[in-house]
Scaffold this motif. Structure first.
Motif, PDB file in Angstrom:
ATOM      1  N   GLY A 161       2.578  18.516 -72.599  1.00  0.00           N
ATOM      2  CA  GLY A 161       1.530  19.435 -72.371  1.00  0.00           C
ATOM      3  C   GLY A 161       1.919  20.799 -71.649  1.00  0.00           C
ATOM      4  N   PRO A 162       1.099  21.716 -71.187  1.00  0.00           N
ATOM      5  CA  PRO A 162       1.420  22.943 -70.513  1.00  0.00           C
ATOM      6  C   PRO A 162       2.525  22.791 -69.284  1.00  0.00           C
ATOM      7  N   ASN A 163       3.611  23.454 -69.221  1.00  0.00           N
ATOM      8  CA  ASN A 163       4.675  23.055 -68.237  1.00  0.00           C
ATOM      9  C   ASN A 163       5.222  21.973 -68.053  1.00  0.00           C
ATOM     10  N   ALA A 164       5.111  21.189 -68.982  1.00  0.00           N
ATOM     11  CA  ALA A 164       5.834  19.672 -68.956  1.00  0.00           C
ATOM     12  C   ALA A 164       7.213  19.864 -69.583  1.00  0.00           C
ATOM     13  N   GLU A 165       8.134  20.291 -68.823  1.00  0.00           N
ATOM     14  CA  GLU A 165       9.300  20.824 -69.502  1.00  0.00           C
ATOM     15  C   GLU A 165      10.479  19.647 -69.510  1.00  0.00           C
ATOM     16  N   ASN A 166      10.446  18.774 -68.757  1.00  0.00           N
ATOM     17  CA  ASN A 166      11.377  17.761 -68.436  1.00  0.00           C
ATOM     18  C   ASN A 166      10.899  16.519 -69.198  1.00  0.00           C
ATOM     19  N   THR A 167      10.557  16.648 -70.707  1.00  0.00           N
ATOM     20  CA  THR A 167       9.920  15.605 -71.331  1.00  0.00           C
ATOM     21  C   THR A 167      10.697  15.458 -72.853  1.00  0.00           C
ATOM     22  N   LEU A 168      10.357  14.233 -73.399  1.00  0.00           N
ATOM     23  CA  LEU A 168      11.151  14.483 -74.707  1.00  0.00           C
ATOM     24  C   LEU A 168      10.629  15.189 -75.915  1.00  0.00           C
ATOM     25  N   LEU A 169       9.069  15.583 -75.726  1.00  0.00           N
ATOM     26  CA  LEU A 169       8.688  16.311 -76.876  1.00  0.00           C
ATOM     27  C   LEU A 169       8.956  17.716 -76.565  1.00  0.00           C
ATOM     28  N   HIS A 170       8.883  18.060 -75.379  1.00  0.00           N
ATOM     29  CA  HIS A 170       9.404  19.548 -74.923  1.00  0.00           C
ATOM     30  C   HIS A 170      10.789  19.923 -75.484  1.00  0.00           C
ATOM     31  N   PHE A 171      11.690  18.946 -75.525  1.00  0.00           N
ATOM     32  CA  PHE A 171      12.950  19.030 -75.930  1.00  0.00           C
ATOM     33  C   PHE A 171      12.871  19.256 -77.508  1.00  0.00           C
ATOM     34  N   THR A 172      12.072  18.878 -78.222  1.00  0.00           N
ATOM     35  CA  THR A 172      11.907  19.030 -79.512  1.00  0.00           C
ATOM     36  C   THR A 172      11.134  20.449 -79.688  1.00  0.00           C
ATOM     37  N   LEU A 173      10.158  20.884 -78.945  1.00  0.00           N
ATOM     38  CA  LEU A 173       9.209  21.766 -79.177  1.00  0.00           C
ATOM     39  C   LEU A 173       9.964  23.340 -78.748  1.00  0.00           C
ATOM     40  N   GLU A 174      10.894  23.126 -77.898  1.00  0.00           N
ATOM     41  CA  GLU A 174      11.500  24.420 -77.300  1.00  0.00           C
ATOM     42  C   GLU A 174      12.119  25.138 -78.266  1.00  0.00           C
ATOM     43  N   ASN A 175      12.605  24.274 -79.264  1.00  0.00           N
ATOM     44  CA  ASN A 175      13.403  25.067 -80.571  1.00  0.00           C
ATOM     45  C   ASN A 175      12.378  25.225 -81.390  1.00  0.00           C
ATOM     46  N   VAL A 176      11.379  24.531 -81.885  1.00  0.00           N
ATOM     47  CA  VAL A 176      10.201  24.904 -82.754  1.00  0.00           C
ATOM     48  C   VAL A 176       9.755  25.917 -82.592  1.00  0.00           C
ATOM     49  N   ILE A 177       9.250  26.691 -81.393  1.00  0.00           N
ATOM     50  CA  ILE A 177       8.696  27.960 -80.812  1.00  0.00           C
ATOM     51  C   ILE A 177       9.726  28.910 -81.384  1.00  0.00           C
ATOM     52  N   GLN A 178      11.025  28.848 -81.502  1.00  0.00           N
ATOM     53  CA  GLN A 178      11.758  29.790 -81.786  1.00  0.00           C
ATOM     54  C   GLN A 178      12.230  29.580 -83.486  1.00  0.00           C
ATOM     55  N   HIS A 179      11.519  28.669 -84.218  1.00  0.00           N
ATOM     56  CA  HIS A 179      11.810  28.437 -85.508  1.00  0.00           C
ATOM     57  C   HIS A 179      13.559  28.118 -85.886  1.00  0.00           C
ATOM     58  N   LYS A 180      14.162  27.270 -84.603  1.00  0.00           N
ATOM     59  CA  LYS A 180      15.308  26.929 -85.029  1.00  0.00           C
ATOM     60  C   LYS A 180      15.518  25.462 -85.279  1.00  0.00           C
ATOM     61  N   SER A 181      16.289  25.061 -85.544  1.00  0.00           N
ATOM     62  CA  SER A 181      16.678  23.606 -85.972  1.00  0.00           C
ATOM     63  C   SER A 181      16.395  22.809 -84.888  1.00  0.00           C
ATOM     64  N   ALA A 182      15.582  21.638 -84.763  1.00  0.00           N
ATOM     65  CA  ALA A 182      15.436  21.193 -83.534  1.00  0.00           C
ATOM     66  C   ALA A 182      15.820  19.642 -83.724  1.00  0.00           C
ATOM     67  N   LEU A 183      15.739  18.920 -82.367  1.00  0.00           N
ATOM     68  CA  LEU A 183      16.301  17.546 -82.161  1.00  0.00           C
ATOM     69  C   LEU A 183      14.899  16.899 -82.012  1.00  0.00           C
ATOM     70  N   TYR A 184      14.918  15.550 -82.407  1.00  0.00           N
ATOM     71  CA  TYR A 184      14.032  14.692 -82.118  1.00  0.00           C
ATOM     72  C   TYR A 184      14.673  13.400 -81.366  1.00  0.00           C
ATOM     73  N   VAL A 185      14.173  12.900 -80.255  1.00  0.00           N
ATOM     74  CA  VAL A 185      15.076  11.687 -79.596  1.00  0.00           C
ATOM     75  C   VAL A 185      14.227  10.317 -80.269  1.00  0.00           C
ATOM     76  N   GLY A 186      14.885   9.403 -81.041  1.00  0.00           N
ATOM     77  CA  GLY A 186      14.302   8.403 -81.257  1.00  0.00           C
ATOM     78  C   GLY A 186      14.130   8.387 -83.001  1.00  0.00           C
ATOM     79  N   HIS A 187      13.918   7.333 -83.555  1.00  0.00           N
ATOM     80  CA  HIS A 187      13.710   7.258 -85.116  1.00  0.00           C
ATOM     81  C   HIS A 187      12.414   7.873 -85.277  1.00  0.00           C
ATOM     82  N   LYS A 188      12.345   8.714 -86.096  1.00  0.00           N
ATOM     83  CA  LYS A 188      11.009   9.446 -86.450  1.00  0.00           C
ATOM     84  C   LYS A 188       9.970   8.491 -87.056  1.00  0.00           C
TER      85      LYS A 188
END
Length: 311
Positions: A161-188
């Motif tokens: 969610g908003p400002n939830a930076e220290n989270t698994l999904l933020h870890f993925t989404l921070e590269n998504v918004i920059q249209h860079k290759s991203a990482l997802y923790v765990g089996h998709k």
């Protein structure tokens, strides 16, 4: 509730709690270490008093808690500090709550439940933690219940969610918004549970406004379970993201942990990505009302918009 103190106000759930409390006309003390971050988040908002301090300094906590009737505890420590510092930190919170006679609302994770029993876990499900971090969370819970503090314990899944930076999904989404290759923790392909922080905050405040909710444990589940593949399809539909998303497995985290103490502790909790614990919210809906549940498409869209606006 007339005035509340939110510990961990610069984090994801702390931020959502403050927005929810303000929306209901409740004055808030926003407590965190960084004055700069607190001012950036709340400097323009009426009804918020900023208090920068040290969560390990009892005098700071006592000063911040003056004249409040409810304390929301959403502050957290780095994993590598839990074994040594988590219980002493909560001892200070207990002392402050006892001294001010404030009620205490605990934002708890799911670690104390231990491994998944194969079905949704309810509040009466026995807690059998098998990890160091799960055991210390249960130890904290027992210590608070043995005190004179009027407290409620709310268990929630992983945040986004908003400002939830220290989270698994933020870890993925921070590269998504920059249209860079991203990482997802765990089996998709493995479905697990996430909660949109404004939903969690709304449920937490609802509980805090019910006197009978104190002295009890509560589960606050997310919208439903979702796979990484489904999350990425939602992101694609929102902004057309097409870059590769690579899986972060347990071996990779263990390797990084050779050099990073926090990641070394993450290895122990990786079981939640392999055999997720899913919460049963029946008790909340029976005794409090409908659970706030924002759909993943809506929640992810709003999260991405916030990230872009504050990039």
């Amino acid at each position: 509730m007339k005035k509340a103190l939110v510990l961990g106000a610069s984090g994801g759930m702390g931020y959502a709690l403050i927005q929810e409390l303000l929306e209901r006309g409740i004055d808030v003390i926003a407590f965190a270490r960084s004055k700069h971050k607190l001012q950036a988040l709340y400097g323009e908002q009426k009804g918020v008093k900023i208090y920068s301090g040290d969560i390990f300094n009892q005098n700071d906590l006592l000063s911040a808690a003056e004249h409040v009737d409810t304390i929301f505890q959403s502050a957290n420590l780095p994993y590598e500090q839990w074994e040594e510092k988590l219980l002493p930190f909560f001892e200070k919170i207990i002392h402050v709550a006892e001294a001010t006679e404030a009620k205490l609302v605990l934002v708890e994770n799911i670690y104390a439940y231990g491994k998944s029993p194969g079905s949704k876990v309810a509040e009466e499900t026995p807690k059998n933690p098998h990890t160091k971090k799960g055991k210390v969370r249960l130890q904290v819970e027992k210590r608070i219940k043995a005190s004179n503090v009027l407290a409620l314990f709310a268990h929630l899944p992983d945040f986004y969610g908003p400002n939830a930076e220290n989270t698994l999904l933020h870890f993925t989404l921070e590269n998504v918004i920059q249209h860079k290759s991203a990482l997802y923790v765990g089996h998709k392909k493995i479905a697990r549970e996430f909660i949109y922080t404004p939903d969690g905050a709304k449920a937490l405040v609802n509980l805090a406004l019910h006197k009978q909710a104190f002295g009890q444990n509560w589960n606050i589940p997310g919208y439903n379970v979702i796979t990484g593949e489904e999350i990425l399809r939602i992101v694609y539909n929102i902004n057309g993201y097409k870059k590769p998303v690579f899986t972060v497995n347990k071996g990779m985290i263990r390797l990084v942990g050779l050099f990073d103490p926090t990641m070394r502790e993450v290895v122990e909790m990786f079981y939640l990505n392999e055999d997720p614990v899913v919460l049963d919210g029946t008790k909340y809906e029976r005794e409090i009302g409908p659970l706030p549940r924002t759909s993943y498409p809506d929640g992810i869209k709003q999260t991405l918009e916030h990230m872009l606006a504050h990039k």
